[in-house]
Motif scaffolding. Structure first.
Motif, PDB file in Angstrom:
ATOM      1  N   SER A  12       0.830  -1.207   0.000  1.00 27.42           N
ATOM      2  CA  SER A  12       0.000   0.000   0.000  1.00 27.42           C
ATOM      3  C   SER A  12       0.865   1.258   0.000  1.00 27.42           C
ATOM      4  O   SER A  12       0.523   2.251  -0.659  1.00 27.42           O
ATOM      5  CB  SER A  12      -0.943  -0.002   1.207  1.00 27.42           C
ATOM      6  N   ASP A  13       1.997   1.230   0.712  1.00 23.54           N
ATOM      7  CA  ASP A  13       2.887   2.395   0.735  1.00 23.54           C
ATOM      8  C   ASP A  13       3.460   2.674  -0.654  1.00 23.54           C
ATOM      9  O   ASP A  13       3.586   3.835  -1.063  1.00 23.54           O
ATOM     10  CB  ASP A  13       4.025   2.180   1.725  1.00 23.54           C
ATOM     11  N   LEU A  14       3.802   1.616  -1.379  1.00 21.86           N
ATOM     12  CA  LEU A  14       4.328   1.796  -2.736  1.00 21.86           C
ATOM     13  C   LEU A  14       3.245   2.300  -3.677  1.00 21.86           C
ATOM     14  O   LEU A  14       3.523   3.099  -4.586  1.00 21.86           O
ATOM     15  CB  LEU A  14       4.925   0.484  -3.247  1.00 21.86           C
ATOM     16  N   ALA A  58      16.345  10.400  -4.947  1.00 19.28           N
ATOM     17  CA  ALA A  58      15.799   9.084  -5.308  1.00 19.28           C
ATOM     18  C   ALA A  58      16.927   8.068  -5.418  1.00 19.28           C
ATOM     19  O   ALA A  58      16.831   6.947  -4.897  1.00 19.28           O
ATOM     20  CB  ALA A  58      15.026   9.173  -6.625  1.00 19.28           C
ATOM     21  N   ASP A  59      18.014   8.442  -6.077  1.00 19.44           N
ATOM     22  CA  ASP A  59      19.150   7.530  -6.199  1.00 19.44           C
ATOM     23  C   ASP A  59      19.830   7.303  -4.846  1.00 19.44           C
ATOM     24  O   ASP A  59      20.282   6.192  -4.551  1.00 19.44           O
ATOM     25  CB  ASP A  59      20.156   8.074  -7.208  1.00 19.44           C
ATOM     26  N   ALA A  60      19.867   8.348  -4.019  1.00 14.09           N
ATOM     27  CA  ALA A  60      20.463   8.196  -2.691  1.00 14.09           C
ATOM     28  C   ALA A  60      19.659   7.222  -1.840  1.00 14.09           C
ATOM     29  O   ALA A  60      20.223   6.381  -1.129  1.00 14.09           O
ATOM     30  CB  ALA A  60      20.532   9.567  -1.999  1.00 14.09           C
ATOM     31  N   THR A  66      19.586  -0.730  -1.030  1.00 14.82           N
ATOM     32  CA  THR A  66      20.590  -1.750  -1.357  1.00 14.82           C
ATOM     33  C   THR A  66      21.377  -2.143  -0.116  1.00 14.82           C
ATOM     34  O   THR A  66      21.646  -3.337   0.110  1.00 14.82           O
ATOM     35  CB  THR A  66      21.542  -1.221  -2.442  1.00 14.82           C
ATOM     36  N   TRP A  67      21.730  -1.178   0.685  1.00 17.26           N
ATOM     37  CA  TRP A  67      22.430  -1.418   1.949  1.00 17.26           C
ATOM     38  C   TRP A  67      21.598  -2.350   2.838  1.00 17.26           C
ATOM     39  O   TRP A  67      22.102  -3.338   3.380  1.00 17.26           O
ATOM     40  CB  TRP A  67      22.693  -0.092   2.634  1.00 17.26           C
ATOM     41  N   ALA A  68      20.318  -2.023   2.973  1.00 15.99           N
ATOM     42  CA  ALA A  68      19.455  -2.817   3.855  1.00 15.99           C
ATOM     43  C   ALA A  68      19.284  -4.246   3.350  1.00 15.99           C
ATOM     44  O   ALA A  68      19.291  -5.199   4.134  1.00 15.99           O
ATOM     45  CB  ALA A  68      18.097  -2.142   3.983  1.00 15.99           C
ATOM     46  N   VAL A  69      19.133  -4.403   2.052  1.00 12.89           N
ATOM     47  CA  VAL A  69      18.866  -5.724   1.481  1.00 12.89           C
ATOM     48  C   VAL A  69      20.117  -6.598   1.466  1.00 12.89           C
ATOM     49  O   VAL A  69      20.059  -7.797   1.770  1.00 12.89           O
ATOM     50  CB  VAL A  69      18.276  -5.582   0.058  1.00 12.89           C
ATOM     51  N   THR A  70      21.267  -6.011   1.110  1.00 14.04           N
ATOM     52  CA  THR A  70      22.487  -6.801   0.967  1.00 14.04           C
ATOM     53  C   THR A  70      23.339  -6.841   2.225  1.00 14.04           C
ATOM     54  O   THR A  70      24.181  -7.723   2.383  1.00 14.04           O
ATOM     55  CB  THR A  70      23.354  -6.236  -0.170  1.00 14.04           C
ATOM     56  N   LEU A 102      14.639  12.728 -13.572  1.00 18.02           N
ATOM     57  CA  LEU A 102      13.799  12.404 -12.425  1.00 18.02           C
ATOM     58  C   LEU A 102      12.971  11.155 -12.696  1.00 18.02           C
ATOM     59  O   LEU A 102      12.849  10.280 -11.831  1.00 18.02           O
ATOM     60  CB  LEU A 102      12.887  13.582 -12.084  1.00 18.02           C
ATOM     61  N   GLU A 103      12.404  11.057 -13.881  1.00 21.17           N
ATOM     62  CA  GLU A 103      11.596   9.886 -14.227  1.00 21.17           C
ATOM     63  C   GLU A 103      12.419   8.601 -14.104  1.00 21.17           C
ATOM     64  O   GLU A 103      11.959   7.594 -13.551  1.00 21.17           O
ATOM     65  CB  GLU A 103      11.065  10.035 -15.647  1.00 21.17           C
ATOM     66  N   GLN A 104      13.644   8.636 -14.595  1.00 23.18           N
ATOM     67  CA  GLN A 104      14.510   7.453 -14.536  1.00 23.18           C
ATOM     68  C   GLN A 104      14.922   7.135 -13.102  1.00 23.18           C
ATOM     69  O   GLN A 104      14.955   5.963 -12.702  1.00 23.18           O
ATOM     70  CB  GLN A 104      15.732   7.668 -15.419  1.00 23.18           C
ATOM     71  N   ALA A 105      15.223   8.181 -12.321  1.00 22.93           N
ATOM     72  CA  ALA A 105      15.605   7.963 -10.925  1.00 22.93           C
ATOM     73  C   ALA A 105      14.436   7.404 -10.117  1.00 22.93           C
ATOM     74  O   ALA A 105      14.616   6.522  -9.272  1.00 22.93           O
ATOM     75  CB  ALA A 105      16.100   9.270 -10.305  1.00 22.93           C
ATOM     76  N   ASP A 106      13.234   7.904 -10.389  1.00 21.78           N
ATOM     77  CA  ASP A 106      12.043   7.382  -9.706  1.00 21.78           C
ATOM     78  C   ASP A 106      11.841   5.900 -10.021  1.00 21.78           C
ATOM     79  O   ASP A 106      11.482   5.107  -9.142  1.00 21.78           O
ATOM     80  CB  ASP A 106      10.797   8.168 -10.134  1.00 21.78           C
ATOM     81  N   ALA A 107      12.066   5.523 -11.270  1.00 24.32           N
ATOM     82  CA  ALA A 107      11.902   4.120 -11.667  1.00 24.32           C
ATOM     83  C   ALA A 107      12.929   3.234 -10.969  1.00 24.32           C
ATOM     84  O   ALA A 107      12.600   2.134 -10.494  1.00 24.32           O
ATOM     85  CB  ALA A 107      12.031   3.991 -13.181  1.00 24.32           C
ATOM     86  N   ARG A 108      14.171   3.715 -10.887  1.00 24.67           N
ATOM     87  CA  ARG A 108      15.207   2.941 -10.196  1.00 24.67           C
ATOM     88  C   ARG A 108      14.864   2.764  -8.725  1.00 24.67           C
ATOM     89  O   ARG A 108      15.031   1.678  -8.155  1.00 24.67           O
ATOM     90  CB  ARG A 108      16.573   3.625 -10.344  1.00 24.67           C
ATOM     91  N   LEU A 109      14.366   3.829  -8.110  1.00 21.46           N
ATOM     92  CA  LEU A 109      14.014   3.750  -6.693  1.00 21.46           C
ATOM     93  C   LEU A 109      12.855   2.785  -6.473  1.00 21.46           C
ATOM     94  O   LEU A 109      12.886   1.973  -5.540  1.00 21.46           O
ATOM     95  CB  LEU A 109      13.657   5.136  -6.158  1.00 21.46           C
ATOM     96  N   LEU A 110      11.840   2.869  -7.307  1.00 26.46           N
ATOM     97  CA  LEU A 110      10.689   1.981  -7.147  1.00 26.46           C
ATOM     98  C   LEU A 110      11.118   0.519  -7.255  1.00 26.46           C
ATOM     99  O   LEU A 110      10.688  -0.327  -6.455  1.00 26.46           O
ATOM    100  CB  LEU A 110       9.621   2.300  -8.187  1.00 26.46           C
ATOM    101  N   ASN A 111      11.971   0.225  -8.225  1.00 27.15           N
ATOM    102  CA  ASN A 111      12.462  -1.145  -8.370  1.00 27.15           C
ATOM    103  C   ASN A 111      13.238  -1.583  -7.137  1.00 27.15           C
ATOM    104  O   ASN A 111      13.124  -2.734  -6.684  1.00 27.15           O
ATOM    105  CB  ASN A 111      13.335  -1.264  -9.621  1.00 27.15           C
ATOM    106  N   ALA A 112      14.035  -0.669  -6.595  1.00 26.28           N
ATOM    107  CA  ALA A 112      14.802  -0.998  -5.382  1.00 26.28           C
ATOM    108  C   ALA A 112      13.876  -1.241  -4.204  1.00 26.28           C
ATOM    109  O   ALA A 112      14.033  -2.222  -3.460  1.00 26.28           O
ATOM    110  CB  ALA A 112      15.784   0.132  -5.070  1.00 26.28           C
ATOM    111  N   LEU A 113      12.890  -0.378  -4.026  1.00 24.63           N
ATOM    112  CA  LEU A 113      11.971  -0.522  -2.896  1.00 24.63           C
ATOM    113  C   LEU A 113      11.182  -1.827  -2.963  1.00 24.63           C
ATOM    114  O   LEU A 113      10.867  -2.421  -1.928  1.00 24.63           O
ATOM    115  CB  LEU A 113      11.012   0.668  -2.848  1.00 24.63           C
ATOM    116  N   ARG A 114      10.880  -2.284  -4.156  1.00 23.42           N
ATOM    117  CA  ARG A 114      10.155  -3.553  -4.303  1.00 23.42           C
ATOM    118  C   ARG A 114      10.965  -4.736  -3.772  1.00 23.42           C
ATOM    119  O   ARG A 114      10.397  -5.746  -3.355  1.00 23.42           O
ATOM    120  CB  ARG A 114       9.787  -3.768  -5.766  1.00 23.42           C
ATOM    121  N   THR A 115      12.309  -4.610  -3.783  1.00 23.86           N
ATOM    122  CA  THR A 115      13.141  -5.715  -3.294  1.00 23.86           C
ATOM    123  C   THR A 115      13.029  -5.892  -1.787  1.00 23.86           C
ATOM    124  O   THR A 115      13.426  -6.939  -1.261  1.00 23.86           O
ATOM    125  CB  THR A 115      14.623  -5.509  -3.664  1.00 23.86           C
TER     126      THR A 115
END
Length: 238
Positions: A12-14, A58-60, A66-70, A102-115
């Motif tokens: 729901s947050d995503l 977004a990239d930060a 990545t830190w949290a997951v790995t 911004l659009e590309q950074a948002d997409a990268r962040l969303l993909n990361a958050l899904r992990t």
């Protein structure tokens, strides 16, 4: 109340994050080169600076995920000075280039958050302004940044257009930032919808609906319907 998020709230947050990101992108994609040179509610920043900030943050944040997951350290920024320099450099791009970045950074962040759905090795990560935070709170924190800076652009978008869940989470993010800031006054924040929050000794009572509380906590904006006793307390900058 505190901002408590778990794997169960992630979907729901995503969804909320995607909604607010889409609205902000629609606004930003409509801006021309002349329009991105205009000032914002962030002192000293043009719209170009603000869009660059959103993209870089977004990239930060993706680094923190990545830190949290790995479990391998990946700080958001090397330093505040480097962050500011990167924002200044990126802000010089054209309106089209900034929107794309911004659009590309948002997409990268969303993909990361899904992990995060697969679990994490590190439950908390360090931030520049809120100290150590729970990694599952990152989607709500990004949503807060998006709606706050959407308003800061100074376009026709208004606070009431944000999702109600995003607004409540944003208030809680603001409260946590204030709790972590040494110059914050004591606040007892009362939402007429039912929630209450405390900063420090709670010496100043602030009361209002969500839509009045959030502008005050972010920018010190006193809108109709906000109630407080005595002088309006001065808050540290967002």
């Amino acid at each position: 109340m505190t901002l408590t998020k778990t794997t169960r709230s992630l979907t729901s947050d995503l969804n909320v994050l995607q909604r607010e990101t889409g609205m902000a992108m629609a606004t930003i994609a409509s801006l021309t080169d002349d329009e991105i040179a205009k000032p914002t509610h962030c002192e000293g920043w043009t719209r170009g600076h603000l869009i660059a900030h959103l993209a870089l943050d977004a990239d930060a944040m993706a680094n923190l995920v990545t830190w949290a997951v790995t479990g391998q350290e990946a700080p958001a920024y090397e330093s505040r000075e480097q962050r500011d320099a990167d924002i200044e450099a990126t802000s010089q791009l054209s309106a089209t280039e900034l929107a794309k970045a911004l659009e590309q950074a948002d997409a990268r962040l969303l993909n990361a958050l899904r992990t995060l759905k697969g679990g994490v090795r590190t439950k908390t990560v360090p931030t520049l302004f809120s100290g150590e935070v729970d990694v599952f709170s990152l989607p709500a924190r990004r949503t807060t940044e998006v709606i706050v800076h959407h308003n800061d652009l100074g376009t026709t978008w208004e606070w009431h257009e944000a999702d109600p869940d995003a607004t409540v989470d944003a208030i809680e993010v603001c409260v946590q930032r204030l709790q972590a800031h040494p110059d914050s006054p004591g606040l007892h924040i009362v939402a007429r919808e039912g929630e209450e929050w405390t900063v420090g000794d709670g010496s100043h009572r602030i009361e209002g609906y969500y839509e009045a509380l959030l502008p005050f906590l972010v920018r010190g904006q006193v809108d109709e319907g906000l109630r407080y006793e005595g002088d309006s307390p001065s808050l540290p900058p967002w």
